[in-house]
Write a protein that holds these residues in place. Structure first.
Motif, PDB file in Angstrom:
ATOM      1  N   THR A   8      58.161  47.732 -66.245  1.00 12.97           N
ATOM      2  CA  THR A   8      59.379  48.364 -65.724  1.00 12.97           C
ATOM      3  C   THR A   8      59.286  48.626 -64.217  1.00 12.97           C
ATOM      4  O   THR A   8      60.212  49.181 -63.639  1.00 12.97           O
ATOM      5  CB  THR A   8      59.658  49.703 -66.437  1.00 12.97           C
ATOM      6  N   TYR A   9      58.176  48.274 -63.600  1.00 17.12           N
ATOM      7  CA  TYR A   9      58.047  48.435 -62.146  1.00 17.12           C
ATOM      8  C   TYR A   9      57.649  47.120 -61.500  1.00 17.12           C
ATOM      9  O   TYR A   9      56.843  46.367 -62.067  1.00 17.12           O
ATOM     10  CB  TYR A   9      56.957  49.473 -61.805  1.00 17.12           C
ATOM     11  N   ASN A  10      58.175  46.866 -60.294  1.00 18.83           N
ATOM     12  CA  ASN A  10      57.670  45.782 -59.445  1.00 18.83           C
ATOM     13  C   ASN A  10      56.521  46.368 -58.637  1.00 18.83           C
ATOM     14  O   ASN A  10      56.747  47.112 -57.694  1.00 18.83           O
ATOM     15  CB  ASN A  10      58.759  45.301 -58.476  1.00 18.83           C
ATOM     16  N   ARG A  11      55.313  46.043 -59.033  1.00 21.34           N
ATOM     17  CA  ARG A  11      54.162  46.672 -58.379  1.00 21.34           C
ATOM     18  C   ARG A  11      53.559  45.758 -57.308  1.00 21.34           C
ATOM     19  O   ARG A  11      53.712  44.549 -57.373  1.00 21.34           O
ATOM     20  CB  ARG A  11      53.082  46.988 -59.426  1.00 21.34           C
ATOM     21  N   THR A  12      52.817  46.370 -56.390  1.00 22.16           N
ATOM     22  CA  THR A  12      52.075  45.573 -55.408  1.00 22.16           C
ATOM     23  C   THR A  12      50.931  44.867 -56.135  1.00 22.16           C
ATOM     24  O   THR A  12      50.517  45.297 -57.222  1.00 22.16           O
ATOM     25  CB  THR A  12      51.443  46.463 -54.317  1.00 22.16           C
ATOM     26  N   ALA A  13      50.396  43.828 -55.488  1.00 30.64           N
ATOM     27  CA  ALA A  13      49.267  43.107 -56.101  1.00 30.64           C
ATOM     28  C   ALA A  13      47.993  43.959 -56.050  1.00 30.64           C
ATOM     29  O   ALA A  13      47.106  43.819 -56.883  1.00 30.64           O
ATOM     30  CB  ALA A  13      49.048  41.784 -55.381  1.00 30.64           C
ATOM     31  N   PHE A  14      47.917  44.839 -55.041  1.00 35.17           N
ATOM     32  CA  PHE A  14      46.702  45.669 -54.926  1.00 35.17           C
ATOM     33  C   PHE A  14      46.882  47.002 -55.651  1.00 35.17           C
ATOM     34  O   PHE A  14      48.008  47.437 -55.904  1.00 35.17           O
ATOM     35  CB  PHE A  14      46.359  45.912 -53.445  1.00 35.17           C
ATOM     36  N   SER A  15      45.766  47.628 -55.987  1.00 36.31           N
ATOM     37  CA  SER A  15      45.825  49.000 -56.498  1.00 36.31           C
ATOM     38  C   SER A  15      45.175  49.910 -55.449  1.00 36.31           C
ATOM     39  O   SER A  15      44.521  49.419 -54.518  1.00 36.31           O
ATOM     40  CB  SER A  15      45.089  49.110 -57.825  1.00 36.31           C
ATOM     41  N   ILE A  16      45.367  51.194 -55.636  1.00 38.22           N
ATOM     42  CA  ILE A  16      44.755  52.142 -54.712  1.00 38.22           C
ATOM     43  C   ILE A  16      43.563  52.764 -55.420  1.00 38.22           C
ATOM     44  O   ILE A  16      43.692  53.305 -56.522  1.00 38.22           O
ATOM     45  CB  ILE A  16      45.791  53.193 -54.271  1.00 38.22           C
ATOM     46  N   GLU A  17      42.402  52.637 -54.776  1.00 40.89           N
ATOM     47  CA  GLU A  17      41.168  53.043 -55.466  1.00 40.89           C
ATOM     48  C   GLU A  17      40.710  54.440 -55.118  1.00 40.89           C
ATOM     49  O   GLU A  17      40.072  55.104 -55.925  1.00 40.89           O
ATOM     50  CB  GLU A  17      40.066  52.021 -55.161  1.00 40.89           C
ATOM     51  N   SER A  18      41.006  54.892 -53.912  1.00 45.90           N
ATOM     52  CA  SER A  18      40.622  56.260 -53.558  1.00 45.90           C
ATOM     53  C   SER A  18      41.510  56.733 -52.421  1.00 45.90           C
ATOM     54  O   SER A  18      42.186  55.929 -51.754  1.00 45.90           O
ATOM     55  CB  SER A  18      39.147  56.322 -53.140  1.00 45.90           C
ATOM     56  N   GLY A  19      41.509  58.045 -52.221  1.00 44.74           N
ATOM     57  CA  GLY A  19      42.333  58.609 -51.165  1.00 44.74           C
ATOM     58  C   GLY A  19      41.657  59.806 -50.534  1.00 44.74           C
ATOM     59  O   GLY A  19      40.879  60.509 -51.188  1.00 44.74           O
ATOM     60  N   ASP A  20      41.967  60.001 -49.258  1.00 43.56           N
ATOM     61  CA  ASP A  20      41.409  61.151 -48.539  1.00 43.56           C
ATOM     62  C   ASP A  20      42.442  61.566 -47.499  1.00 43.56           C
ATOM     63  O   ASP A  20      42.717  60.808 -46.564  1.00 43.56           O
ATOM     64  CB  ASP A  20      40.080  60.729 -47.883  1.00 43.56           C
ATOM     65  N   GLY A  21      43.026  62.743 -47.671  1.00 47.87           N
ATOM     66  CA  GLY A  21      44.067  63.182 -46.741  1.00 47.87           C
ATOM     67  C   GLY A  21      45.241  62.220 -46.771  1.00 47.87           C
ATOM     68  O   GLY A  21      45.787  61.914 -47.837  1.00 47.87           O
ATOM     69  N   ALA A  22      45.604  61.688 -45.600  1.00 49.56           N
ATOM     70  CA  ALA A  22      46.757  60.785 -45.517  1.00 49.56           C
ATOM     71  C   ALA A  22      46.345  59.327 -45.664  1.00 49.56           C
ATOM     72  O   ALA A  22      47.166  58.437 -45.436  1.00 49.56           O
ATOM     73  CB  ALA A  22      47.461  60.995 -44.180  1.00 49.56           C
ATOM     74  N   TRP A  23      45.096  59.060 -46.042  1.00 47.81           N
ATOM     75  CA  TRP A  23      44.585  57.690 -46.068  1.00 47.81           C
ATOM     76  C   TRP A  23      44.208  57.266 -47.475  1.00 47.81           C
ATOM     77  O   TRP A  23      43.713  58.086 -48.265  1.00 47.81           O
ATOM     78  CB  TRP A  23      43.351  57.584 -45.159  1.00 47.81           C
TER      79      TRP A  23
END
Ligand code: PLP
Length: 395
Positions: A8-23
């Motif tokens: 039900t979503y058009n997703r990007t080819a990449f996934s997000i593996e971790s995050g820190d603050g705004a990154w």
């Protein structure tokens, strides 16, 4: 991409593996600046130390009980929300759509408890988005979300955006209230003028209607006040909140005056998970940070900086960009190219942003962004504009 997840979503080819603050770090090895914040959810950025510590501590203590028992963290969170707003009482949910469901039910129940069970209709506005449940797609009124799901839930009358006269004409003997986003999010960062909110308040008072705000996207500090309605000072009777309220933990809330909530008694509404101890601990932790002295001043300062820099870009790229809209860190860039192309060009330049209605590109950074991050984001948007300009020149 696996078919095991309903597509039900058009997703990007990449996934997000971790995050820190705004990154965030993506699976393709890139580091991206996050100006989407999970669509206005990660208001304190990724892995904010106070939220991580709270989550870990609460995870070792107690996750879930049931609303059959008192939940002290929830009582404290509700009291703090009431203290900071127009509200006297709060019902906790797991999402924005559920917060809206509760708000809609409460508006109808208020009329029933006031001796007017025939009043069940809500007036809503073109461009609105209130969620994906059966009632909230009907409230949003968008054909693309309603089509194919059987008869739309009865009881929603849509009028043009912020059109007071049309609202007045739409009020009938079955009208229970008015439901509005003070700033439309999915609709394209469209701000309802304070004068219009005031007019809606007056209409509600005159006709015995309830005014319901959907602050799922524009609330919780996003616009530089705790809630967007506080810019105009026009209070609702009922208000839905979600997204930023949990900083990434799934959570929502329906806030109300005790008068508007008078029909909601034991047994009239419920949720297995809503307001569980884990969610409530995090809700309190988010509020700790947003209510800190100077936090909302920071949002306003970053907003000013971002607005100024974006205005510079709109001057430089009049063929690509129109104006800048929004309040606080809920900003919209009007696009003259397709906003989805603009979104893709930003992502290609390592900046996450989110397309919205009205051909607008939403910039919804975490509220903790720094001046340097604002500059970096604008540099990336500039690079995206250059690429779009050169690709349209060669096309
Ligand atoms: N209301 C508004 C204004 C929203 O922006 C959204 C989600 O984007 C919702 C309601 C629905 O929230 P949820 O997706 O958490 O159900």
């Amino acid at each position: 991409m696996t078919q095991a997840v309903l597509p039900t979503y058009n997703r990007t080819a990449f996934s997000i593996e971790s995050g820190d603050g705004a990154w965030v770090k993506a699976s393709d090895g890139r580091t991206l600046l996050d100006f989407g914040a999970g669509i206005a959810v990660n208001s304190l950025g990724h892995c904010h130390p106070h939220l991580v510590e709270t989550l870990k501590n609460q995870a070792e203590k107690l996750w879930h009980t049931s609303n059959l028992y008192r939940i002290p963290e929830g009582e404290r969170f509700a009291e703090r929300l009431c203290e900071a707003t127009f509200a006297d009482t709060v019902f906790f949910t797991n999402s924005g759509g559920e917060a809206l469901e509760c708000s809609i039910k409460m508006a109808r129940k208020y009329q029933a408890a006031s001796g007017h069970p025939e009043k069940f209709r809500l007036i809503t506005f073109a461009g609105a988005f209130h969620g994906r449940t059966l009632a909230t797609i009907a409230a949003g009124g968008q054909h693309k979300y309603i089509e194919g799901f059987g008869p739309a839930v009865e009881g929603f009358d849509q009028v043009p955006f912020a059109d007071l006269e049309a609202v007045e004409q739409a009020i009938g003997p079955e009208t229970a209230g008015i439901l509005i986003e003070p700033i439309q999010g999915e609709g394209g960062i469209r701000t309802v003028p304070g004068k219009c909110l005031k007019g809606l308040r007056e209409l509600c008072d005159r006709h015995g209607l309830v005014l319901v705000y959907d602050e799922v996207q524009c609330g919780m500090g996003r616009t530089g006040k705790l809630f967007a309605y506080q810019h105009s000072g026009v209070a609702p009777d009922i208000m839905a909140s979600a997204k930023g309220i949990g900083g990434g933990f799934p959570m929502g809330a329906c806030l109300a005056t005790s008068e508007a909530a008078k029909g909601m008694v034991a047994g009239s509404h419920g949720s297995t998970y809503g307001g569980n101890p884990l969610a409530m601990a995090i809700g309190n932790a988010v509020l700790d940070v947003i209510l800190e002295d100077g936090f909302l001043d920071h949002v306003n300062q970053m907003s000013l900086l971002l607005t100024q820099k974006l205005a510079g870009l709109t001057d430089e790229f009049p063929d690509i960009l129109g104006g800048v809209r929004g309040k606080g860190l809920m900003m919209g860039l009007e696009c003259k190219v397709a906003n989805t192309d603009m979104q893709a060009a930003c992502v290609a330049n390592d900046l996450l942003v989110v397309a919205a209605g009205d051909n607008v590109l939403r910039l919804l950074p975490p509220l903790i962004i720094t001046a340097d991050e604002v500059s970096q984001a604008v540099t990336r948007i500039e690079a995206a504009c250059r690429q779009l300009r050169s690709s349209s020149a060669t096309a």
